[in-house]
Design an enzyme around this catalytic site. Structure first.
Site, PDB file in Angstrom:
ATOM      1  N   GLY A  70       5.615 -29.559 -19.465  1.00 31.65           N
ATOM      2  CA  GLY A  70       6.290 -29.557 -18.170  1.00 31.65           C
ATOM      3  C   GLY A  70       7.436 -30.555 -18.172  1.00 31.65           C
ATOM      4  CB  SER A  71      10.610 -30.706 -18.479  1.00 33.21           C
ATOM      5  OG  SER A  71      10.807 -29.310 -18.424  1.00 33.21           O
ATOM      6  N   GLY A  72       9.499 -30.904 -14.974  1.00 35.53           N
ATOM      7  CA  GLY A  72      10.048 -30.893 -13.612  1.00 35.53           C
ATOM      8  C   GLY A  72      10.306 -32.324 -13.156  1.00 35.53           C
ATOM      9  CG  ASN A  73      10.974 -34.835  -8.974  1.00 39.74           C
ATOM     10  OD1 ASN A  73      10.333 -35.320  -8.056  1.00 39.74           O
ATOM     11  ND2 ASN A  73      12.162 -35.323  -9.301  1.00 39.74           N
ATOM     12  N   GLY A  98       7.240 -34.338 -14.258  1.00 40.58           N
ATOM     13  CA  GLY A  98       7.202 -34.249 -15.725  1.00 40.58           C
ATOM     14  C   GLY A  98       8.256 -35.143 -16.351  1.00 40.58           C
ATOM     15  CE  LYS A 151      -0.817 -36.471  -7.434  1.00 40.19           C
ATOM     16  NZ  LYS A 151       0.094 -37.445  -6.824  1.00 40.19           N
ATOM     17  CB  ALA A 170       8.664 -37.740  -9.449  1.00 43.08           C
ATOM     18  CE  LYS A 223      -0.603 -35.496  -3.207  1.00 46.61           C
ATOM     19  NZ  LYS A 223       0.855 -35.323  -3.216  1.00 46.61           N
ATOM     20  CG  ASN A 266       3.559 -30.502  -0.303  1.00 48.97           C
ATOM     21  OD1 ASN A 266       3.456 -29.284  -0.313  1.00 48.97           O
ATOM     22  ND2 ASN A 266       3.353 -31.242  -1.378  1.00 48.97           N
TER      23      ASN A 266
END
Ligand SMILES: NC(=O)C1=CN([C@@H]2O[C@H](COP(=O)(O)OP(=O)(O)OC[C@H]3O[C@@H](n4cnc5c(N)ncnc54)[C@H](O)[C@@H]3O)[C@@H](O)[C@H]2O)C=CC1
Ligand SMILES: O=C(CO)COP(=O)(O)O
Length: 353
Positions: free
Chosen positions: A10-13, A15, A121, A155, A207, A272
Site C-alpha cells: 500500500g502507498s496511500g496517505n 502507507g 482500519k 497520517a 472508531k 471520515n
C-alpha cells in the site's frame, strides 16, 4: 541470522507516511532489518507519468502524501507478488475493501515463515464468509501470523514527525513483539505492545463509524458538548461490540492509543469526520461517494462502509437496539435517516437507561 526484509503493501496517505518511518527504522537497525524496503504501488498515471516512476525518481508520493520526501531506501514496485516474494515482514496498509483481493494475489507466493502486520482500519467482508477481522482474513488466506498496529495517527501529522503514540496488538509479545516494535518505534512515534489483538483492531475499525457521527454533528453546528457525548457513546458501543463478539478483551486496551486516543483524534481531525460534515451540507445534490471523491481526491473514508458491515453483523444477532449510534450512522449514509434525526436516535441510548 540474516536481516529481515520488509515489504509495504500500500502507498496511500497512511502507507506513505508509515514508509517514512519504516525507511528510517530499517536503516538504523541494520542487524535486524534489511534497509531495502519495497512498497507496492497500485499504479496510476499522474500528469502523464506513472506514479511508481515519480516515487522512484523524486522520492515523493505526489498524489497521496505531497510535499513529504520518502526515504531513498523505499522502492516503489507495481507488482504485489514481486513486492512481497522475498519479504519476512509484510506490512498491510491498504483500504480494507481491497484486502481480500490483494491477499489472494499473494497466496502461495510468499515466504512460508513470513509474518504480517495490518495497519488497516476496517473489517473484511465477503459474500461467502461474512464479516471478519482484517487480520483474520489475511491469516486465513496466507496462513501466516498477523499482528496489528492501530492508534491516534492522522497520517499528515505523522508525516510531519509530530509526537504521537500507537498500539501494536499481538497474540504473544514474546513471539515477534520486540522486533515489530523496533520496526515502528521512533522518537516521535511511540509504540506500546499489547496482547489483545482483537480489541486493538476493532478499536481502529469501529472508531471510523463514530467519526462519521461526529462529522454529522459538526455539519449541523451542534458544538463540542454534543461531540463529546458522541465520542463517549461511541466508545461505549465499541466496548460493547468487542465484548459481545470477541469476549475476553482487556479494559486497559481501550485506553491505549488505539482506543480513546484514536477516537478523539479521528472525531476532530479525520477524513471520515470531514466527509460526513460536508455530506450534511450537500446531501440533497450529491451522493456520499461524490463528496468523498471531491474532498479526498482518491483517498478513502472507511466509516460509511464499516457501518454497513457492522450493521449487517448486528442484524444477524438482532442486536441493533444496543448500538443506536452505529445503526444511525449507517441509516444516514444510506439516506434512510436525516442527519437532523441523529440526536433523536441517541436520546434513548442504552447508556441512559
Ligand atoms: N490516512 C490516515 O490518516 C490513516 C489511515 N489508516 C488506515 O490505513 C488504511 C490505508 O489508508 P491510506 O494509506 O490512508 O489509503 P488512502 O485512503 O490514501 O487510499 C488510497 C490508496 O488506495 C489505493 N487503491 C485505490 N484503488 C485500489 C485498488 N483497486 N486496489 C488496491 N489499492 C487501491 C490507492 O492506490 C492508494 O494507495 C485504511 O484502512 C485507513 O483507515 C490508519 C491510520 C491513519
Ligand atoms: O485512522 C486515522 C487516524 O488515526 C485516520 O482517520 P480518517 O481515515 O478518518 O482520516
Amino acid at each position: 541470522m540474516s536481516s529481515k526484509k520488509v515489504a509495504i503493501i500500500g502507498s496511500g496517505n497512511w502507507g506513505s507516511a508509515i514508509a517514512r518511518i519504516i525507511g528510517s527504522t530499517t536503516k538504523s537497525n541494520p542487524n535486524i532489518f534489511d534497509s531495502n524496503v519495497s512498497m507496492w504501488v497500485h499504479e496510476e498515471i499522474i500528469d502523464g507519468k506513472k506514479l511508481s516512476e515519480i516515487i522512484n525518481t523524486t522520492h515523493e508520493n505526489v498524489k497521496y502524501l505531497p510535499g513529504k520526501k520518502l526515504p531513498e531506501n523505499i522502492f516503489a514496485v507495481t507488482d504485489v507478488v514481486e513486492t512481497c516474494k522475498d519479504a519476512d515482514i509484510l506490512v498491510f496498509v491498504i483500504p480494507h475493501q481491497f484486502v481480500t483481493r490483494v491477499s489472494n494475489l499473494l497466496k502461495g507466493k510468499i515466504k512460508q515463515d513470513s509474518i504480517a502486520i495490518s495497519l488497516i482500519k476496517g473489517l473484511s467482508t465477503s459474500k461467502s464468509d461474512g464479516i471478519k477481522l482484517v487480520s483474520t482474513e489475511i491469516k486465513e488466506i496466507l496462513n501466516i501470523d498477523v499482528a496489528v498496529l492501530m492508534g491516534a495517527n492522522l497520517a499528515p501529522e505523522v508525516a510531519n514527525d509530530n509526537y504521537c503514540e500507537a498500539t501494536i496488538g499481538i497474540r504473544k509479545k514474546q513471539e515477534n513483539g520486540a522486533m515489530l516494535k523496533k520496526l515502528f518505534h521512533t522518537n516521535n512515534f511511540r509504540i506500546n505492545v499489547v496482547e489483545d489483538i482483537e480489541a486493538t483492531e476493532l478499536c481502529g475499525a469501529l472508531k471510523n463509524i463514530v467519526a462519521c457521527a461526529a462529522g454529522f454533528s459538526d455539519g449541523l453546528g451542534y458544538g463540542d458538548n454534543t461531540k463529546a457525548a458522541i465520542i463517549r457513546l461511541g466508545m461505549m458501543e465499541i466496548i460493547r461490540f468487542v465484548n459481545q463478539y470477541y469476549p475476553g478483551a482487556h479494559l486497559s486496551t481501550f485506553f491505549e492509543s488505539c482506543g480513546l486516543a484514536d477516537l478523539v483524534t479521528t472525531c476532530y481531525g479525520g477524513r471520515n469526520r470531514r466527509v460526513c460534515e460536508a455530506y450534511v451540507k450537500f446531501m440533497d445534490t450529491k451522493s456520499l461517494a461524490e463528496i468523498e471523491k471531491e474532498i479526498l481526491k482518491g483517498q478513502s473514508a472507511q466509516g460509511p462502509l464499516t457501518a454497513e458491515e457492522v450493521v449487517e453483523l448486528l442484524k444477524k444477532s438482532d442486536s441493533q437496539s444496543k448500538y443506536p449510534l452505529f445503526v444511525a450512522v449507517n441509516k444516514i449514509c444510506k439516506k434512510e435517516l436525516k442527519p437532523q434525526d441523529l440526536i433523536n436516535e441517541l436520546r434513548n441510548h442504552p447508556e441512559h437507561m
